[in-house]
Scaffold this active site. Structure first.
Site, PDB file in Angstrom:
ATOM      1  N   ASP A 162     -27.791   2.678 -66.372  1.00 24.48           N
ATOM      2  CA  ASP A 162     -27.697   4.048 -65.814  1.00 24.48           C
ATOM      3  C   ASP A 162     -26.409   4.758 -65.217  1.00 24.48           C
ATOM      4  OD1 ASP A 162     -29.512   5.948 -65.378  1.00 24.48           O
ATOM      5  OD2 ASP A 162     -29.488   5.267 -62.776  1.00 24.48           O
ATOM      6  N   ASP A 198     -14.973  -1.257 -62.763  1.00 22.35           N
ATOM      7  CA  ASP A 198     -14.956  -0.235 -63.351  1.00 22.35           C
ATOM      8  C   ASP A 198     -15.100   0.155 -65.118  1.00 22.35           C
ATOM      9  OD1 ASP A 198     -14.377   2.801 -64.643  1.00 22.35           O
ATOM     10  OD2 ASP A 198     -12.691   3.227 -63.115  1.00 22.35           O
ATOM     11  N   GLY A 211     -28.363   1.178 -56.124  1.00 29.17           N
ATOM     12  CA  GLY A 211     -29.364  -0.687 -56.602  1.00 29.17           C
ATOM     13  C   GLY A 211     -30.595  -0.531 -57.011  1.00 29.17           C
ATOM     14  N   TRP A 225     -32.133  -0.279 -59.141  1.00 28.98           N
ATOM     15  CA  TRP A 225     -32.207  -0.670 -60.921  1.00 28.98           C
ATOM     16  C   TRP A 225     -32.006  -1.561 -60.499  1.00 28.98           C
ATOM     17  CZ3 TRP A 225     -30.922   1.214 -65.849  1.00 28.98           C
ATOM     18  CH2 TRP A 225     -31.971   2.824 -66.309  1.00 28.98           C
ATOM     19  N   LYS A 231     -28.529   5.260 -70.573  1.00 27.56           N
ATOM     20  CA  LYS A 231     -29.124   7.104 -70.056  1.00 27.56           C
ATOM     21  C   LYS A 231     -28.436   7.596 -71.388  1.00 27.56           C
ATOM     22  CE  LYS A 231     -27.658   8.272 -65.833  1.00 27.56           C
ATOM     23  NZ  LYS A 231     -29.863   9.208 -64.816  1.00 27.56           N
ATOM     24  N   ASP A 262     -20.429  -1.530 -60.365  1.00 27.80           N
ATOM     25  CA  ASP A 262     -20.636  -0.137 -61.060  1.00 27.80           C
ATOM     26  C   ASP A 262     -18.961   0.014 -59.828  1.00 27.80           C
ATOM     27  OD1 ASP A 262     -22.880   2.319 -59.456  1.00 27.80           O
ATOM     28  OD2 ASP A 262     -20.569   2.686 -59.480  1.00 27.80           O
TER      29      ASP A 262
HETATM   30  C1  LIG Z   1     -27.227   7.507 -61.465  1.00 22.43           C
HETATM   31  S1  LIG Z   1     -26.103   6.813 -60.836  1.00 22.43           S
HETATM   32  C2  LIG Z   1     -27.131   4.887 -60.698  1.00 22.43           C
HETATM   33  C3  LIG Z   1     -28.278   4.835 -60.431  1.00 22.43           C
HETATM   34  C4  LIG Z   1     -28.893   3.963 -60.101  1.00 22.43           C
HETATM   35  N1  LIG Z   1     -29.162   3.013 -61.496  1.00 22.43           N
HETATM   36  C5  LIG Z   1     -29.834   2.895 -59.170  1.00 22.43           C
HETATM   37  O1  LIG Z   1     -30.657   2.686 -58.997  1.00 22.43           O
HETATM   38  O2  LIG Z   1     -29.119   3.219 -57.959  1.00 22.43           O
HETATM   39  C6  LIG Z   1     -24.236   6.299 -61.991  1.00 22.43           C
HETATM   40  C7  LIG Z   1     -23.517   5.590 -61.232  1.00 22.43           C
HETATM   41  O3  LIG Z   1     -22.942   4.879 -62.575  1.00 22.43           O
HETATM   42  C8  LIG Z   1     -21.416   4.795 -62.019  1.00 22.43           C
HETATM   43  N2  LIG Z   1     -20.050   4.744 -62.764  1.00 22.43           N
HETATM   44  C9  LIG Z   1     -20.446   6.020 -63.926  1.00 22.43           C
HETATM   45  N3  LIG Z   1     -18.383   5.634 -64.555  1.00 22.43           N
HETATM   46  C10 LIG Z   1     -18.633   4.129 -63.978  1.00 22.43           C
HETATM   47  C11 LIG Z   1     -18.063   3.177 -64.905  1.00 22.43           C
HETATM   48  N4  LIG Z   1     -17.316   3.724 -66.165  1.00 22.43           N
HETATM   49  N5  LIG Z   1     -17.485   1.686 -64.655  1.00 22.43           N
HETATM   50  C12 LIG Z   1     -18.985   1.434 -63.477  1.00 22.43           C
HETATM   51  N6  LIG Z   1     -19.845   2.681 -63.354  1.00 22.43           N
HETATM   52  C13 LIG Z   1     -19.739   3.720 -63.113  1.00 22.43           C
HETATM   53  C14 LIG Z   1     -21.727   6.017 -61.081  1.00 22.43           C
HETATM   54  O4  LIG Z   1     -20.378   5.399 -60.009  1.00 22.43           O
HETATM   55  C15 LIG Z   1     -23.279   5.923 -59.604  1.00 22.43           C
HETATM   56  O5  LIG Z   1     -22.641   4.942 -58.901  1.00 22.43           O
END
Ligand SMILES: C[S@@+](CC[C@H](N)C(=O)[O-])C[C@H]1O[C@@H](n2cnc3c(N)ncnc32)[C@H](O)[C@@H]1O
Length: 236
Positions: free
Chosen positions: A147, A123, A88, A90, A187, A107
């Site tokens: 991200d 998802d 969280g 961002w 990203k 997420d």
């Molecule tokens: C690098 S983290 C994000 C960090 C966040 N921006 C922060 O500032 O705290 C990447 C996130 O992408 C999510 N993610 C990956 N694949 C996903 C999908 N298909 N649908 C939704 N979220 C996804 C992961 O669960 C993970 O929490």
């Protein structure tokens, strides 16, 4: 204002200072060398310390601070969709910088609520869930942030393909929910066909730039693509 207050209205342009004296980590019995390396890196990372001090849930928050300071994406009244938002960081920055807007954060993993944001467990690999989100937000959003990243397998080629797919999923959502003129920050990673992806973005936006924020670890292939001036076209 510290993010932990959970209130809107933070200041722009905070900077993270240089690191302090190096913290040494003794090798403990039972701790793997990779865990010792991780711990050493965490303890000596100025962004980890600054995130804790500021009340941000992740060091990643500083990447969005830097991207927004440079590109001015987060208007005070912006409607923002934050994809792959957990834990969280961002989302906290978006709420601070768009105090009169709306922030929807999602997420696939469960995420603690963030005051001022609508947090959802979705998802984006689930096409029906993505379609429902799009139906609700179509044409309403000023800025889509993504991200999203996979949990790395360690196999570079596989990771690149799967991360690239996530960036494309985010773009697919973005072009269906953005208002004309809107923005998109996603990203991406060096390699894995990024030239093709940039070309796709250029068809959808007037301007596309790439940025490697200083909070992004130098050894990581990660970078961000920032696209502005959505040309519109919605579901097309
Ligand atoms: C690098 S983290 C994000 C960090 C966040 N921006 C922060 O500032 O705290 C990447 C996130 O992408 C999510 N993610 C990956 N694949 C996903 C999908 N298909 N649908 C939704 N979220 C996804 C992961 O669960 C993970 O929490």
């Amino acid at each position: 204002m510290a993010a932990r207050d959970g209130k809107r209205g933070g200041r722009r342009g905070k900077r993270v200072g240089r690191r302090g004296p190096t913290v040494r980590v003794k090798t403990a019995r039972g701790r793997k060398p990779s865990s010792t390396r991780w711990l050493r890196r965490q303890l000596n990372d100025p962004y980890v310390a600054a995130a804790a001090k500021q009340g941000y849930r992740s060091r990643a928050a500083w990447k969005l601070v830097e991207i927004d300071d440079r590109f001015g994406l987060l208007g005070r009244g912006a409607w923002v969709l934050d994809l792959g938002a957990a834990p969280g960081g961002w989302t906290q920055v978006a709420v601070e910088r768009a105090p009169r807007g709306r922030v929807v954060a999602l997420d696939r993993a469960e995420m603690e609520p963030v005051a001022g944001a609508e947090v959802r467990t979705v998802d984006l690999d689930d096409g029906a869930a993505a379609d429902a989100l799009v139906a609700e937000l179509a044409g309403l959003i000023d800025l889509v942030l993504s991200d999203m990243a996979i949990s790395a397998t360690g196999h570079r080629g596989t990771d690149q393909v799967r991360n690239r797919r996530l960036a494309e999923l985010a773009f697919d959502v973005a072009r269906r929910v953005l208002k004309p003129g809107g923005g998109f920050a996603v990203k991406a990673f060096h390699g894995g066909g990024d030239a093709d992806f940039v070309a796709e973005l250029k068809r959808g936006f007037r301007e596309v730039r790439s940025v490697k924020p200083s909070a992004s670890r130098a050894e990581s292939a990660e970078l961000y693509l920032v696209a502005r001036g959505f040309r519109g076209g919605g579901e097309g």
